[in-house]
Design a protein around this motif. Sequence first.
Motif, PDB file in Angstrom:
ATOM      1  N   ASP A  84      -7.416  10.923 -24.847  1.00 56.10           N
ATOM      2  CA  ASP A  84      -6.635  11.250 -23.649  1.00 56.10           C
ATOM      3  C   ASP A  84      -5.149  11.378 -23.979  1.00 56.10           C
ATOM      4  O   ASP A  84      -4.462  12.250 -23.447  1.00 56.10           O
ATOM      5  N   SER A  85      -4.644  10.519 -24.855  1.00 54.19           N
ATOM      6  CA  SER A  85      -3.209  10.575 -25.163  1.00 54.19           C
ATOM      7  C   SER A  85      -2.836  11.823 -25.961  1.00 54.19           C
ATOM      8  O   SER A  85      -1.716  12.321 -25.833  1.00 54.19           O
ATOM      9  N   ASN A  86      -3.745  12.359 -26.752  1.00 59.42           N
ATOM     10  CA  ASN A  86      -3.464  13.592 -27.499  1.00 59.42           C
ATOM     11  C   ASN A  86      -3.733  14.845 -26.681  1.00 59.42           C
ATOM     12  O   ASN A  86      -3.292  15.931 -27.045  1.00 59.42           O
ATOM     13  N   ALA A  87      -4.477  14.707 -25.598  1.00 60.77           N
ATOM     14  CA  ALA A  87      -4.759  15.861 -24.742  1.00 60.77           C
ATOM     15  C   ALA A  87      -3.483  16.298 -24.021  1.00 60.77           C
ATOM     16  O   ALA A  87      -2.592  15.501 -23.766  1.00 60.77           O
ATOM     17  N   HIS A  88      -3.403  17.566 -23.712  1.00 58.41           N
ATOM     18  CA  HIS A  88      -2.287  18.107 -22.944  1.00 58.41           C
ATOM     19  C   HIS A  88      -2.693  18.099 -21.483  1.00 58.41           C
ATOM     20  O   HIS A  88      -3.873  18.087 -21.185  1.00 58.41           O
ATOM     21  N   PRO A  89      -1.774  18.167 -20.575  1.00 53.75           N
ATOM     22  CA  PRO A  89      -0.328  18.292 -20.683  1.00 53.75           C
ATOM     23  C   PRO A  89       0.336  16.990 -21.144  1.00 53.75           C
ATOM     24  O   PRO A  89      -0.190  15.904 -20.940  1.00 53.75           O
ATOM     25  N   HIS A  90       1.485  17.167 -21.762  1.00 51.44           N
ATOM     26  CA  HIS A  90       2.334  16.049 -22.148  1.00 51.44           C
ATOM     27  C   HIS A  90       3.533  16.015 -21.197  1.00 51.44           C
ATOM     28  O   HIS A  90       3.931  17.047 -20.663  1.00 51.44           O
ATOM     29  N   THR A  91       4.091  14.831 -21.010  1.00 42.67           N
ATOM     30  CA  THR A  91       5.257  14.705 -20.135  1.00 42.67           C
ATOM     31  C   THR A  91       6.435  14.132 -20.907  1.00 42.67           C
ATOM     32  O   THR A  91       6.267  13.549 -21.981  1.00 42.67           O
ATOM     33  N   ASP A  92       7.603  14.279 -20.326  1.00 46.41           N
ATOM     34  CA  ASP A  92       8.765  13.587 -20.860  1.00 46.41           C
ATOM     35  C   ASP A  92       8.607  12.096 -20.564  1.00 46.41           C
ATOM     36  O   ASP A  92       7.687  11.689 -19.847  1.00 46.41           O
ATOM     37  N   CYS A  93       9.483  11.267 -21.109  1.00 48.41           N
ATOM     38  CA  CYS A  93       9.365   9.813 -20.955  1.00 48.41           C
ATOM     39  C   CYS A  93       9.406   9.356 -19.497  1.00 48.41           C
ATOM     40  O   CYS A  93       8.786   8.362 -19.144  1.00 48.41           O
ATOM     41  N   ALA A  94      10.114  10.081 -18.653  1.00 45.73           N
ATOM     42  CA  ALA A  94      10.237   9.701 -17.245  1.00 45.73           C
ATOM     43  C   ALA A  94       9.179  10.349 -16.364  1.00 45.73           C
ATOM     44  O   ALA A  94       9.090  10.047 -15.179  1.00 45.73           O
ATOM     45  N   GLY A  95       8.390  11.249 -16.928  1.00 51.78           N
ATOM     46  CA  GLY A  95       7.376  11.937 -16.126  1.00 51.78           C
ATOM     47  C   GLY A  95       7.947  12.979 -15.189  1.00 51.78           C
ATOM     48  O   GLY A  95       7.334  13.320 -14.184  1.00 51.78           O
ATOM     49  N   ASN A  96       9.123  13.516 -15.525  1.00 55.31           N
ATOM     50  CA  ASN A  96       9.770  14.510 -14.670  1.00 55.31           C
ATOM     51  C   ASN A  96       9.272  15.930 -14.888  1.00 55.31           C
ATOM     52  O   ASN A  96       9.423  16.786 -14.028  1.00 55.31           O
ATOM     53  N   PHE A  97       8.729  16.208 -16.073  1.00 56.38           N
ATOM     54  CA  PHE A  97       8.179  17.533 -16.325  1.00 56.38           C
ATOM     55  C   PHE A  97       6.989  17.418 -17.263  1.00 56.38           C
ATOM     56  O   PHE A  97       6.836  16.433 -17.986  1.00 56.38           O
ATOM     57  N   ALA A  98       6.140  18.419 -17.224  1.00 53.08           N
ATOM     58  CA  ALA A  98       4.940  18.463 -18.053  1.00 53.08           C
ATOM     59  C   ALA A  98       4.919  19.773 -18.824  1.00 53.08           C
ATOM     60  O   ALA A  98       5.345  20.812 -18.309  1.00 53.08           O
ATOM     61  N   VAL A  99       4.415  19.718 -20.051  1.00 54.46           N
ATOM     62  CA  VAL A  99       4.328  20.911 -20.900  1.00 54.46           C
ATOM     63  C   VAL A  99       2.967  20.962 -21.580  1.00 54.46           C
ATOM     64  O   VAL A  99       2.314  19.934 -21.779  1.00 54.46           O
ATOM     65  N   VAL A 100       2.574  22.162 -21.940  1.00 55.38           N
ATOM     66  CA  VAL A 100       1.429  22.399 -22.806  1.00 55.38           C
ATOM     67  C   VAL A 100       1.903  23.355 -23.893  1.00 55.38           C
ATOM     68  O   VAL A 100       2.871  24.093 -23.703  1.00 55.38           O
ATOM     69  N   HIS A 101       1.247  23.338 -25.025  1.00 57.86           N
ATOM     70  CA  HIS A 101       1.608  24.263 -26.101  1.00 57.86           C
ATOM     71  C   HIS A 101       0.403  24.490 -26.999  1.00 57.86           C
ATOM     72  O   HIS A 101      -0.532  23.693 -27.025  1.00 57.86           O
ATOM     73  N   ASN A 102       0.438  25.578 -27.714  1.00 59.53           N
ATOM     74  CA  ASN A 102      -0.548  25.856 -28.752  1.00 59.53           C
ATOM     75  C   ASN A 102       0.126  25.694 -30.094  1.00 59.53           C
ATOM     76  O   ASN A 102       1.286  26.048 -30.264  1.00 59.53           O
ATOM     77  N   GLY A 103      -0.593  25.145 -31.030  1.00 57.20           N
ATOM     78  CA  GLY A 103      -0.069  25.039 -32.374  1.00 57.20           C
ATOM     79  C   GLY A 103       0.457  23.660 -32.696  1.00 57.20           C
ATOM     80  O   GLY A 103       0.221  22.691 -31.988  1.00 57.20           O
ATOM     81  N   ILE A 104       1.184  23.603 -33.777  1.00 53.77           N
ATOM     82  CA  ILE A 104       1.699  22.357 -34.320  1.00 53.77           C
ATOM     83  C   ILE A 104       3.216  22.373 -34.207  1.00 53.77           C
ATOM     84  O   ILE A 104       3.862  23.363 -34.551  1.00 53.77           O
TER      85      ILE A 104
END
Length: 122
Positions: A84-104
């Motif tokens: 679950d922690s490696n799955a996307h979306p990821h958030t900033d430390c405060a949870g103000n925005f979420a991102v997804v990306h492809n690749g490394i």
Amino acid sequence: MCGIVGYVGRKQAGPLLLDGLSRLEYRGYDSAGIAVFREDGGISISKAVGKLSNLIKKTEGGALLPGRCGIGHTRWATHGRPSDSNAHPHTDCAGNFAVVHNGIIENYLSLKEALIEKGHTF
């Protein structure tokens, strides 16, 4: 390759994001997640390891994440174990925005160091 989908509109985003991810699904992804931006300005995120059907069940078809804007991602792990922690979306430390990306993200160490210098903890 991972799959990314987004939605902004008048309909509820959760079900549409899950439908979009299912249309992109063509092999056994290791995890999936969606982030929906709520009417109150917050972000609701749900992730599940395994097939997309696990996330669909967990969110009751997206109904548990109300909002009209969101992003979704199916992950094919190239780095890091399926979790679950490696799955996307990821958030900033405060949870103000979420991102997804492809690749490394090749420069992750320098980014992490810069965040630590600014007082962030991991």
